[in-house]
Scaffold this motif. Structure first.
Motif, PDB file in Angstrom:
ATOM      1  N   LEU A  26       0.839  -1.186   0.000  1.00 33.90           N
ATOM      2  CA  LEU A  26       0.000   0.000   0.000  1.00 33.90           C
ATOM      3  C   LEU A  26       0.883   1.248   0.000  1.00 33.90           C
ATOM      4  CD1 LEU A  26      -3.093   0.629   2.204  1.00 33.90           C
ATOM      5  CD2 LEU A  26      -1.318   2.338   2.111  1.00 33.90           C
ATOM      6  N   PHE A  27       0.658   2.131  -0.953  1.00 30.39           N
ATOM      7  CA  PHE A  27       1.338   3.420  -0.970  1.00 30.39           C
ATOM      8  C   PHE A  27       0.388   4.474  -0.409  1.00 30.39           C
ATOM      9  CE2 PHE A  27       3.755   1.144  -4.136  1.00 30.39           C
ATOM     10  CZ  PHE A  27       5.033   1.657  -4.037  1.00 30.39           C
ATOM     11  N   HIS A  28       0.868   5.236   0.534  1.00 33.49           N
ATOM     12  CA  HIS A  28       0.042   6.286   1.116  1.00 33.49           C
ATOM     13  C   HIS A  28       0.485   7.647   0.570  1.00 33.49           C
ATOM     14  CE1 HIS A  28      -1.206   8.620   5.008  1.00 33.49           C
ATOM     15  NE2 HIS A  28      -2.000   8.863   3.995  1.00 33.49           N
ATOM     16  N   VAL A  68      -2.886   2.335  -4.067  1.00 33.95           N
ATOM     17  CA  VAL A  68      -2.434   3.688  -3.763  1.00 33.95           C
ATOM     18  C   VAL A  68      -3.570   4.385  -3.029  1.00 33.95           C
ATOM     19  CG1 VAL A  68      -1.581   5.858  -4.719  1.00 33.95           C
ATOM     20  CG2 VAL A  68      -1.043   3.685  -5.875  1.00 33.95           C
ATOM     21  N   VAL A  69      -3.384   4.665  -1.764  1.00 34.41           N
ATOM     22  CA  VAL A  69      -4.439   5.299  -0.979  1.00 34.41           C
ATOM     23  C   VAL A  69      -4.111   6.779  -0.812  1.00 34.41           C
ATOM     24  CG1 VAL A  69      -5.633   5.360   1.243  1.00 34.41           C
ATOM     25  CG2 VAL A  69      -4.967   3.166   0.256  1.00 34.41           C
ATOM     26  N   THR A  70      -5.023   7.619  -1.302  1.00 30.35           N
ATOM     27  CA  THR A  70      -4.793   9.059  -1.191  1.00 30.35           C
ATOM     28  C   THR A  70      -5.751   9.632  -0.160  1.00 30.35           C
ATOM     29  OG1 THR A  70      -6.435   9.622  -2.875  1.00 30.35           O
ATOM     30  CG2 THR A  70      -4.207   9.163  -3.641  1.00 30.35           C
ATOM     31  N   ASN A  71      -5.233  10.524   0.644  1.00 31.45           N
ATOM     32  CA  ASN A  71      -6.122  11.290   1.517  1.00 31.45           C
ATOM     33  C   ASN A  71      -5.558  12.694   1.693  1.00 31.45           C
ATOM     34  OD1 ASN A  71      -4.052  10.884   3.346  1.00 31.45           O
ATOM     35  ND2 ASN A  71      -5.384  10.323   5.041  1.00 31.45           N
ATOM     36  N   LEU A  80      -3.499  -3.117  -9.833  1.00 33.50           N
ATOM     37  CA  LEU A  80      -3.284  -1.786  -9.261  1.00 33.50           C
ATOM     38  C   LEU A  80      -4.619  -1.116  -8.976  1.00 33.50           C
ATOM     39  CD1 LEU A  80      -1.352   0.637  -8.639  1.00 33.50           C
ATOM     40  CD2 LEU A  80      -1.551   1.240 -11.049  1.00 33.50           C
ATOM     41  N   THR A  81      -4.745  -0.551  -7.795  1.00 33.44           N
ATOM     42  CA  THR A  81      -5.975   0.157  -7.431  1.00 33.44           C
ATOM     43  C   THR A  81      -5.636   1.540  -6.906  1.00 33.44           C
ATOM     44  OG1 THR A  81      -6.748  -1.992  -6.620  1.00 33.44           O
ATOM     45  CG2 THR A  81      -8.134  -0.103  -6.165  1.00 33.44           C
ATOM     46  N   PHE A  82      -6.406   2.515  -7.312  1.00 31.64           N
ATOM     47  CA  PHE A  82      -6.264   3.861  -6.754  1.00 31.64           C
ATOM     48  C   PHE A  82      -7.477   4.134  -5.863  1.00 31.64           C
ATOM     49  CE2 PHE A  82      -3.422   4.210 -10.380  1.00 31.64           C
ATOM     50  CZ  PHE A  82      -2.373   4.958  -9.850  1.00 31.64           C
ATOM     51  N   VAL A  83      -7.200   4.597  -4.679  1.00 33.04           N
ATOM     52  CA  VAL A  83      -8.261   4.799  -3.699  1.00 33.04           C
ATOM     53  C   VAL A  83      -8.245   6.253  -3.214  1.00 33.04           C
ATOM     54  CG1 VAL A  83      -9.107   4.101  -1.433  1.00 33.04           C
ATOM     55  CG2 VAL A  83      -8.079   2.398  -2.934  1.00 33.04           C
TER      56      VAL A  83
END
Lengths: 243, 147
Positions: free
Chosen positions: A127-129, A163-166, A194-197
């Motif tokens: 997981l990439f934050h 890839v979790v973006t916040n 690959l998933t972008f969140v």
């Protein structure tokens, strides 16, 4: 319940479990983007699945580990026991080997099963934050993701990357403002794993500012809370990388 | 009085042995990976200070601590080549058992001459992919810290 006409429950479950073809997945993403009810439903199922996996992750593991690990360890493979499915497989293996101990002739067969199952379930989960909205930071994060995908592809190593973006980081997935919209879309197209969140809370926060309506890049998965997602994933045995 | 102290000491040791790996500071053996991919000198120095404090708290022999550098993080070892403040800190950490690892992709991508540009990098210090190494270490039970 408009979505029921298009997608069966089984289909949605298959989507959440990552069992759809690229085309079906793309169609699903498109629908999720335009259909709030469907998005909600996917969110719910995803949450349910995560909870189930969490439940399995908490099963007592030591006896299984002691039997299954040395054999897989010989090959340099690791069973991601944190994930529910892997734990289930490991349990079966444990039982198979356990049986093998009392009946010698079966041991060889059981060992082969271990090897085969370990190879199938051995998936690196990373997981990439992303919580910075700076263009350079976003570029570097995407570079890192690309490099890791390439690295695993070269090794023939199965991997799942999320890839979790916040916070400000969600701009990466903002259909109108992302400096990397095309790049993200291209990456999604060429990588099934690959998933972008994007974090719903962050979207709401940024939306609250005047003149900021937000449309996400098609394919973006919107989840309730980015931080909760990160915790969930770590609990499930995912590696965490703060970009 | 002496006997009492001896007794207390013996009890402490026995308790320690009974509990496995607990040592004086109260920490069990730790495995930690520090992630450095930024190039600001201040932040890099801060990271090395964090690591030093971490070692002090847990005990050098009680921790397997690795620093994985990639992307702009390589500049930490570049600075150590010329900046004595950096060099002293790197030498100190390495002498205490810290493994400083650097990403081969970064070396290749930034065309770094390992021998001339970086401070004391052995072949065994180079990992194929920094990020993959960090992920791998976490799967092996290392805790992740990004100072």
């Amino acid at each position: 319940m408009s979505n029921d006409e298009h997608f069966s429950r089984e289909f949605i479950h298959a989507f959440v479990d990552g069992q759809l073809t690229t085309e079906d997945k793309a169609e699903m993403y498109k629908s999720i983007h335009s259909d709030e009810a469907l998005n909600q439903q996917v969110c719910e199922i995803r949450k349910l699945r995560d909870l189930v996996q969490l439940g399995y992750a908490d099963l007592p593991e030591p006896p299984i580990k002691n039997r299954a690990m040395p054999r897989t360890g010989l090959l340099g493979l690791q069973l991601p026991l944190g994930s529910g499915i892997a734990a289930g497989i490991a349990l079966l293996i444990g039982i198979a080997i356990g049986g093998g101990f009392s009946q010698q002739p079966q041991t060889a067969g059981a060992q082969n099963d271990v090897v085969a199952n370990a190879a199938v379930s051995d998936s690196q989960k990373v997981l990439f934050h992303v919580n910075s909205g700076k263009t350079e930071d976003l570029r570097e994060a995407l570079d890192e993701v690309d490099q890791l995908l390439l690295h695993y592809a070269k090794l023939g190593q199965h991997a799942e990357i999320e890839v979790v973006t916040n916070g400000q980081g969600i701009i990466m997935l903002d259909a109108d403002k992302s400096p990397f919209r095309e790049r993200v879309e291209a990456m999604l197209k060429s990588h099934d794993n690959l998933t972008f969140v994007a974090c719903q809370n962050s979207i709401e926060q940024l939306k609250a500012e005047p003149n900021l309506a937000m449309r996400m890049i098609p394919g973006t998965v919107v989840i309730d809370s980015g931080v909760a997602q990160i915790m969930r994933r770590q609990h499930q045995g995912w590696a965490y990388i703060q970009t | 009085m002496k006997k009492l102290i001896t007794l207390a000491l013996a009890a402490t040791i026995a308790m320690g042995a009974g509990m496995g790996q607990v040592i004086a500071g109260g920490y069990k053996k730790q495995k930690v990976v520090y992630h450095v991919n930024y190039d600001t000198a201040k932040r890099q120095l801060g990271a090395m200070r964090n690591i030093k404090n971490h070692l002090n708290a847990v005990g050098d022999d009680n921790i397997d601590l690795r620093v994985v550098m990639h992307g702009k993080g390589y500049t930490l070892l570049k600075r150590a080549n010329s900046d004595m403040k950096f060099q002293a800190k790197v030498i100190d950490l390495k002498s205490r058992g810290v493994k400083m690892q650097i990403c081969a992709n970064t070396i290749k991508g930034k065309k770094i001459n390992v021998k001339n540009d970086l401070f004391e990098v052995e072949k065994s210090d180079i990992v194929p992919s920094g990020v993959a190494e960090i992920a791998h270490l976490q799967a092996k039970g290392y805790s992740y810290v990004k100072p």
